[in-house]
Design a protein around this motif. Structure first.
Motif, PDB file in Angstrom:
ATOM      1  N   GLU A 125      76.351  11.689   5.957  1.00 30.15           N
ATOM      2  CA  GLU A 125      74.998  11.682   5.361  1.00 30.15           C
ATOM      3  C   GLU A 125      74.313  13.044   5.549  1.00 30.15           C
ATOM      4  N   ASP A 126      74.715  13.774   6.570  1.00 29.07           N
ATOM      5  CA  ASP A 126      74.106  15.092   6.808  1.00 29.07           C
ATOM      6  C   ASP A 126      74.324  16.030   5.617  1.00 29.07           C
ATOM      7  N   LEU A 127      75.431  15.820   4.885  1.00 25.40           N
ATOM      8  CA  LEU A 127      75.706  16.689   3.727  1.00 25.40           C
ATOM      9  C   LEU A 127      74.646  16.495   2.651  1.00 25.40           C
ATOM     10  N   ASP A 128      74.265  15.236   2.438  1.00 27.86           N
ATOM     11  CA  ASP A 128      73.229  14.972   1.421  1.00 27.86           C
ATOM     12  C   ASP A 128      71.894  15.563   1.865  1.00 27.86           C
ATOM     13  N   LYS A 129      71.590  15.428   3.163  1.00 33.87           N
ATOM     14  CA  LYS A 129      70.345  15.991   3.691  1.00 33.87           C
ATOM     15  C   LYS A 129      70.342  17.502   3.510  1.00 33.87           C
TER      16      LYS A 129
ATOM     17  N   GLU B 204      71.991  19.308   1.356  1.00 37.93           N
ATOM     18  CA  GLU B 204      71.876  19.685  -0.058  1.00 37.93           C
ATOM     19  C   GLU B 204      70.434  19.503  -0.549  1.00 37.93           C
ATOM     20  N   ARG B 205      69.788  18.407  -0.136  1.00 36.24           N
ATOM     21  CA  ARG B 205      68.417  18.134  -0.574  1.00 36.24           C
ATOM     22  C   ARG B 205      67.464  19.217  -0.046  1.00 36.24           C
TER      23      ARG B 205
ATOM     24  N   ARG C  42      67.982  22.543  -1.908  1.00 34.48           N
ATOM     25  CA  ARG C  42      67.360  22.561  -3.243  1.00 34.48           C
ATOM     26  C   ARG C  42      65.851  22.684  -3.147  1.00 34.48           C
TER      27      ARG C  42
ATOM     28  N   LYS D  47      79.119  23.219  -3.315  1.00 31.96           N
ATOM     29  CA  LYS D  47      79.619  22.934  -4.666  1.00 31.96           C
ATOM     30  C   LYS D  47      81.132  23.198  -4.773  1.00 31.96           C
TER      31      LYS D  47
ATOM     32  N   ARG E 297      83.355  21.645  -0.867  1.00 33.22           N
ATOM     33  CA  ARG E 297      82.819  20.461  -0.185  1.00 33.22           C
ATOM     34  C   ARG E 297      83.871  19.800   0.712  1.00 33.22           C
TER      35      ARG E 297
ATOM     36  N   ARG F 137      83.703  18.199   4.549  1.00 38.16           N
ATOM     37  CA  ARG F 137      84.140  16.836   4.898  1.00 38.16           C
ATOM     38  C   ARG F 137      85.187  16.877   6.005  1.00 38.16           C
TER      39      ARG F 137
END
Ligand SMILES: Cc1cc2nc3c(=O)[nH]c(=O)nc-3n(C[C@H](O)[C@H](O)[C@H](O)COP(=O)(O)O)c2cc1C
Ligand code: SF4
Ligand code: SF4
Ligand code: SF4
Length: 390
Positions: A276-280, A282-283, A286, A309, A312, A316
């Motif tokens: 989940e840290d990857l989504d955080k 990236e957010r 941005r 991008k 990735r 992981r």
């Protein structure tokens, strides 16, 4: 350019100043470049003596002079509004634009700010014509660009190429290819706030448009060649730690955003992160890119976003398998001695800074993993390739 052809820049600035009717010019040079400062000051003194600067230049009735102002080394002072404040003697922090410097700049007066490379082109354009200049580059950008070619490339140094030259040509034809003939992994352009261009896109022509489309920038003209031995997560952390440190702290997205992003990257490289840290990450990247006040904060996420991008899987791998394939993330690697290969020469034990290698002369040595600080010294000094980095 300031060091090797100072008169060219002086001439370009005098012409530019004449064109806009300016009365005073400044060179803003970091104090860490004493040779550039000395050569520009020398060129200015000679021009004053020859009547090319000062009052009534060559009997034209036009007065113009220039001076050198020293920067104390803050990256953000390259941003135009921060640069102006720094020259004014204020703290070097960017301001909201508009008004742009061309309308309200130094001490509230209309100000033209340009890069040294821009001024360097002026006399050549006047001498050889605009058509000649436009023919040097691409349809969008005329002329040439200087790159500082470095990293895992055979020949490093300053390279000047026409805009539109493929990246691969710079790396392979001019730079001689990747060091030790390793595989090319990516090319990082634009300095610390630039992005990674994967090897699969190395035929890309260097120009402002294609670079920005690929998530990078032309920036300061840095071009770092990365090989299969480089870890993209570790490098993203390296570049972000620079911009985080150089953030002036004026706006929240950059001040807090770069700090939180760096924390997440530290978690990933030390094996403490979850997916989940990857989504955080990236957010946050941005958000910082879209809402930061100046170019520093808006470009700082480039290394993170372009590596997320294009690489990735590497992120992981660090998170799920706790592995760094390039063996750059210290927390995810360990050193061990192969008992079959070790001849017991004792060199590693004598070089280990924490004395955690044991073993008698002529018998296989052993590393105490609990005490090892992973400095890599044993790996470097063993002449029998008995120390493994896994
Ligand atoms: C954080 C930051 C740092 C910068 N550093 C430099 C620099 O060191 N040298 C430079 O010429 N321009 C630097 N720039 C760009 C300048 O602010 C400016 O846009 C540029 O010099 C304009 O010149 P040009 O239009 O001739 O390219 C920087 C911009 C930002 C946002
Ligand atoms: S983006 Fe960063 S460097 Fe620019 S004003 Fe905001 S805090 Fe300062
Ligand atoms: S330097 Fe290499 S060969 Fe010598 S003791 Fe250490 S591991 Fe063994
Ligand atoms: S990596 Fe450094 S601390 Fe660890 S065993 Fe080797 S020399 Fe000692």
């Amino acid at each position: 350019m300031l060091e090797s052809d100072p008169f060219n820049i002086v001439e370009g600035m005098i012409i530019a100043a004449f064109a806009i009717g300016a009365g005073h010019g400044f060179y803003y040079i970091r104090a860490e470049y004493p040779l550039a400062i000395k050569r520009i000051q020398n060129a200015l003194a000679q021009c004053r003596k020859a009547g090319l600067l000062g009052r009534n230049i060559m009997g034209s009735g036009w007065d113009f002079d220039m001076e050198v102002r020293l920067g104390a080394g803050a990256f953000v002072c390259g941003e135009e509004t921060a640069l102006i404040r720094s020259i004014e003697g204020e703290r070097g922090q960017p301001k909201v634009r508009p008004p742009y410097p061309t309308v309200k700049g130094l001490w509230g007066k209309p100000t033209c700010i340009n890069n040294v490379e821009t001024f360097a082109n002026i006399s050549a354009i006047i001498n050889y014509g605009g058509e000649w200049f436009a023919n040097q580059g691409t349809a969008d950008s005329g002329g040439t660009k200087v790159f500082a070619l470095a990293g895992n490339v055979k020949h490093t140094g300053l390279v000047e190429v026409p805009l539109g030259t493929p990246l691969s040509k710079v790396v392979f034809n001019i730079g001689g290819g990747v060091k030790d003939d390793k595989a090319l992994k990516a090319i990082q352009t634009g300095g610390p706030a630039g992005g990674f261009i994967p090897a699969s896109q190395s035929e890309m022509e260097v120009d402002f448009g294609p670079l920005s489309k690929a998530g990078s920038i032309m920036g300061s003209g840095g071009m770092i060649v990365l090989s299969e031995d480089d870890c993209m997560v570790d490098l993203s952390k390296f570049y972000l730690s620079f911009t985080q440190e150089e953030s002036c702290g004026k706006c929240t997205p950059c001040r807090e955003g770069t700090t939180r992003m760096l924390e997440i990257l530290e978690k990933i490289t030390s094996g403490r992160a979850v997916l989940e840290d990857l989504d955080k990450l990236e957010r946050l990247a941005r958000l910082c890119q879209q809402t930061a006040l100046c170019g520093l904060g808006r470009a700082a996420p480039n290394p993170v976003l372009s590596s997320l991008k294009n690489f990735r899987d590497e992120y992981r791998e660090h998170i799920v398998e706790k592995k760094c394939k390039a063996k750059k993330c210290v927390a995810l690697i360990r050193y061990q001695i192969d008992p079959e290969t070790c001849i017991g020469c004792t060199v590693c034990a004598r070089n280990c800074p924490v004395e955690c290698i044991s073993g008698q002369r002529k018998t296989a040595h052993l590393i105490d993993q609990e005490r090892c600080v992973k400095c890599g010294q044993c790996f470097e000094v063993c002449r029998f390739d008995a120390v493994e980095r896994v």
